[in-house]
Write a protein that holds these residues in place. Structure first.
Motif, PDB file in Angstrom:
ATOM      1  N   LEU A  71     -26.441  93.635  53.279  1.00 55.67           N
ATOM      2  CA  LEU A  71     -27.512  94.619  53.220  1.00 55.67           C
ATOM      3  C   LEU A  71     -28.395  94.384  51.997  1.00 55.67           C
ATOM      4  CD1 LEU A  71     -28.804  97.080  54.542  1.00 55.67           C
ATOM      5  CD2 LEU A  71     -27.318  98.504  53.103  1.00 55.67           C
ATOM      6  N   ASP A  72     -27.790  94.038  50.874  1.00 60.75           N
ATOM      7  CA  ASP A  72     -28.576  93.759  49.668  1.00 60.75           C
ATOM      8  C   ASP A  72     -29.451  92.525  49.856  1.00 60.75           C
ATOM      9  OD1 ASP A  72     -27.522  95.966  48.379  1.00 60.75           O
ATOM     10  OD2 ASP A  72     -25.959  94.828  47.361  1.00 60.75           O
ATOM     11  N   ALA A  73     -28.931  91.518  50.532  1.00 65.25           N
ATOM     12  CA  ALA A  73     -29.724  90.317  50.815  1.00 65.25           C
ATOM     13  C   ALA A  73     -30.891  90.649  51.732  1.00 65.25           C
ATOM     14  CB  ALA A  73     -28.848  89.235  51.437  1.00 65.25           C
ATOM     15  N   LEU A  74     -30.641  91.472  52.730  1.00 69.54           N
ATOM     16  CA  LEU A  74     -31.697  91.882  53.645  1.00 69.54           C
ATOM     17  C   LEU A  74     -32.743  92.724  52.912  1.00 69.54           C
ATOM     18  CD1 LEU A  74     -32.804  91.829  56.498  1.00 69.54           C
ATOM     19  CD2 LEU A  74     -31.279  93.752  57.047  1.00 69.54           C
ATOM     20  N   ALA A  75     -32.311  93.601  52.026  1.00 67.84           N
ATOM     21  CA  ALA A  75     -33.255  94.389  51.224  1.00 67.84           C
ATOM     22  C   ALA A  75     -34.101  93.480  50.346  1.00 67.84           C
ATOM     23  CB  ALA A  75     -32.504  95.406  50.372  1.00 67.84           C
ATOM     24  N   SER A  76     -33.509  92.415  49.841  1.00 67.73           N
ATOM     25  CA  SER A  76     -34.259  91.448  49.042  1.00 67.73           C
ATOM     26  C   SER A  76     -35.346  90.773  49.873  1.00 67.73           C
ATOM     27  CB  SER A  76     -33.301  90.394  48.470  1.00 67.73           C
ATOM     28  OG  SER A  76     -34.003  89.387  47.791  1.00 67.73           O
ATOM     29  N   LEU A  77     -34.997  90.390  51.093  1.00 67.32           N
ATOM     30  CA  LEU A  77     -35.994  89.797  51.990  1.00 67.32           C
ATOM     31  C   LEU A  77     -37.094  90.808  52.294  1.00 67.32           C
ATOM     32  CD1 LEU A  77     -37.005  87.495  53.809  1.00 67.32           C
ATOM     33  CD2 LEU A  77     -35.566  88.463  55.629  1.00 67.32           C
ATOM     34  N   CYS A  78     -36.715  92.035  52.566  1.00 71.48           N
ATOM     35  CA  CYS A  78     -37.720  93.076  52.844  1.00 71.48           C
ATOM     36  C   CYS A  78     -38.626  93.291  51.644  1.00 71.48           C
ATOM     37  CB  CYS A  78     -37.020  94.371  53.236  1.00 71.48           C
ATOM     38  SG  CYS A  78     -36.188  94.285  54.832  1.00 71.48           S
ATOM     39  N   HIS A  79     -38.065  93.217  50.457  1.00 71.63           N
ATOM     40  CA  HIS A  79     -38.866  93.357  49.241  1.00 71.63           C
ATOM     41  C   HIS A  79     -39.916  92.253  49.157  1.00 71.63           C
ATOM     42  CE1 HIS A  79     -39.463  93.366  44.758  1.00 71.63           C
ATOM     43  NE2 HIS A  79     -39.678  94.629  45.079  1.00 71.63           N
ATOM     44  N   VAL A  80     -39.530  91.061  49.516  1.00 75.17           N
ATOM     45  CA  VAL A  80     -40.483  89.943  49.546  1.00 75.17           C
ATOM     46  C   VAL A  80     -41.597  90.239  50.551  1.00 75.17           C
ATOM     47  CG1 VAL A  80     -40.768  87.510  50.170  1.00 75.17           C
ATOM     48  CG2 VAL A  80     -38.809  88.205  48.792  1.00 75.17           C
ATOM     49  N   LEU A  81     -41.221  90.685  51.731  1.00 76.37           N
ATOM     50  CA  LEU A  81     -42.223  90.952  52.775  1.00 76.37           C
ATOM     51  C   LEU A  81     -43.199  92.048  52.356  1.00 76.37           C
ATOM     52  CD1 LEU A  81     -40.053  90.829  56.019  1.00 76.37           C
ATOM     53  CD2 LEU A  81     -41.376  88.996  54.947  1.00 76.37           C
ATOM     54  N   LEU A  82     -42.690  93.088  51.713  1.00 76.12           N
ATOM     55  CA  LEU A  82     -43.556  94.194  51.301  1.00 76.12           C
ATOM     56  C   LEU A  82     -44.488  93.820  50.150  1.00 76.12           C
ATOM     57  CD1 LEU A  82     -41.123  97.243  51.538  1.00 76.12           C
ATOM     58  CD2 LEU A  82     -42.750  96.403  53.234  1.00 76.12           C
ATOM     59  N   ASN A  83     -44.268  92.663  49.561  1.00 75.01           N
ATOM     60  CA  ASN A  83     -45.125  92.198  48.473  1.00 75.01           C
ATOM     61  C   ASN A  83     -46.041  91.052  48.878  1.00 75.01           C
ATOM     62  OD1 ASN A  83     -44.617  93.464  45.641  1.00 75.01           O
ATOM     63  ND2 ASN A  83     -42.658  93.463  46.695  1.00 75.01           N
ATOM     64  N   THR A  84     -46.078  90.720  50.153  1.00 76.56           N
ATOM     65  CA  THR A  84     -46.957  89.637  50.604  1.00 76.56           C
ATOM     66  C   THR A  84     -48.382  90.126  50.788  1.00 76.56           C
ATOM     67  OG1 THR A  84     -46.519  90.077  52.936  1.00 76.56           O
ATOM     68  CG2 THR A  84     -45.083  88.454  51.845  1.00 76.56           C
ATOM     69  N   ASN A  85     -49.318  89.216  50.688  1.00 76.65           N
ATOM     70  CA  ASN A  85     -50.724  89.557  50.939  1.00 76.65           C
ATOM     71  C   ASN A  85     -50.916  90.075  52.359  1.00 76.65           C
ATOM     72  OD1 ASN A  85     -51.730  88.985  48.413  1.00 76.65           O
ATOM     73  ND2 ASN A  85     -52.297  86.892  48.928  1.00 76.65           N
ATOM     74  N   GLU A  86     -50.189  89.503  53.302  1.00 79.34           N
ATOM     75  CA  GLU A  86     -50.329  89.917  54.697  1.00 79.34           C
ATOM     76  C   GLU A  86     -49.959  91.395  54.880  1.00 79.34           C
ATOM     77  OE1 GLU A  86     -48.873  88.650  59.204  1.00 79.34           O
ATOM     78  OE2 GLU A  86     -48.321  87.402  57.499  1.00 79.34           O
ATOM     79  N   PHE A  87     -48.988  91.863  54.125  1.00 81.15           N
ATOM     80  CA  PHE A  87     -48.607  93.262  54.235  1.00 81.15           C
ATOM     81  C   PHE A  87     -49.562  94.179  53.470  1.00 81.15           C
ATOM     82  CE2 PHE A  87     -46.326  97.100  52.950  1.00 81.15           C
ATOM     83  CZ  PHE A  87     -45.848  97.531  54.177  1.00 81.15           C
ATOM     84  N   ILE A  88     -50.022  93.712  52.332  1.00 78.28           N
ATOM     85  CA  ILE A  88     -50.836  94.556  51.447  1.00 78.28           C
ATOM     86  C   ILE A  88     -52.298  94.664  51.925  1.00 78.28           C
ATOM     87  CG2 ILE A  88     -51.739  94.752  49.100  1.00 78.28           C
ATOM     88  CD1 ILE A  88     -49.101  93.416  48.167  1.00 78.28           C
ATOM     89  N   TYR A  89     -52.842  93.577  52.419  1.00 80.49           N
ATOM     90  CA  TYR A  89     -54.260  93.560  52.803  1.00 80.49           C
ATOM     91  C   TYR A  89     -54.430  93.420  54.316  1.00 80.49           C
ATOM     92  CZ  TYR A  89     -54.832  92.582  47.856  1.00 80.49           C
ATOM     93  OH  TYR A  89     -54.785  92.661  46.496  1.00 80.49           O
ATOM     94  N   VAL A  90     -55.385  94.132  54.861  1.00 79.40           N
ATOM     95  CA  VAL A  90     -55.694  94.038  56.281  1.00 79.40           C
ATOM     96  C   VAL A  90     -56.818  93.027  56.453  1.00 79.40           C
ATOM     97  CG1 VAL A  90     -56.536  95.284  58.293  1.00 79.40           C
ATOM     98  CG2 VAL A  90     -55.069  96.431  56.642  1.00 79.40           C
ATOM     99  N   ASP A  91     -56.590  92.067  57.353  1.00 83.30           N
ATOM    100  CA  ASP A  91     -57.643  91.081  57.631  1.00 83.30           C
ATOM    101  C   ASP A  91     -58.555  91.569  58.727  1.00 83.30           C
ATOM    102  OD1 ASP A  91     -56.900  89.200  55.767  1.00 83.30           O
ATOM    103  OD2 ASP A  91     -55.551  88.159  57.146  1.00 83.30           O
TER     104      ASP A  91
END
Length: 91
Positions: A71-91
């Motif tokens: 679960l901690d490893a999965l949370a780490s991956l999710c943390h990466v995803l939530l910090n990507t440009n694709e998640f933060i900015y709408v194209d």
């Protein structure tokens, strides 16, 4: 701004919540697909899948002494995803 999100307690909480929503009962590949669909509304590309599976494996080993390393490893991956440009900015 990027560092603020990376270290933000709210983002860490949301990463953990997303990981719990995905769950650890799925196979890692299915976890990655579900994470991408929830975060981006699409399936991961081949290179993203490879990188995400490597991340999960590496983090699971790094968190091996914690109560729930998967679960901690999965949370780490999710943390990466939530910090990507694709998640933060709408194209």
């Amino acid at each position: 701004q990027s560092l603020a999100l990376l270290n933000n307690p709210f983002v860490h909480e949301q990463s953990a919540a997303l990981a719990k929503r995905i769950g650890t009962k799925l196979e890692p590949k299915e976890q990655v697909i579900r994470a991408w669909r929830l975060a981006f509304g699409r399936d991961p590309r081949d290179a993203e899948m490879t990188a995400a599976l490597a991340h999960l494996e590496k983090q699971s080993k790094a968190f091996a002494k914690r109560p729930d390393p998967a679960l901690d490893a999965l949370a780490s991956l999710c943390h990466v995803l939530l910090n990507t440009n694709e998640f933060i900015y709408v194209d």
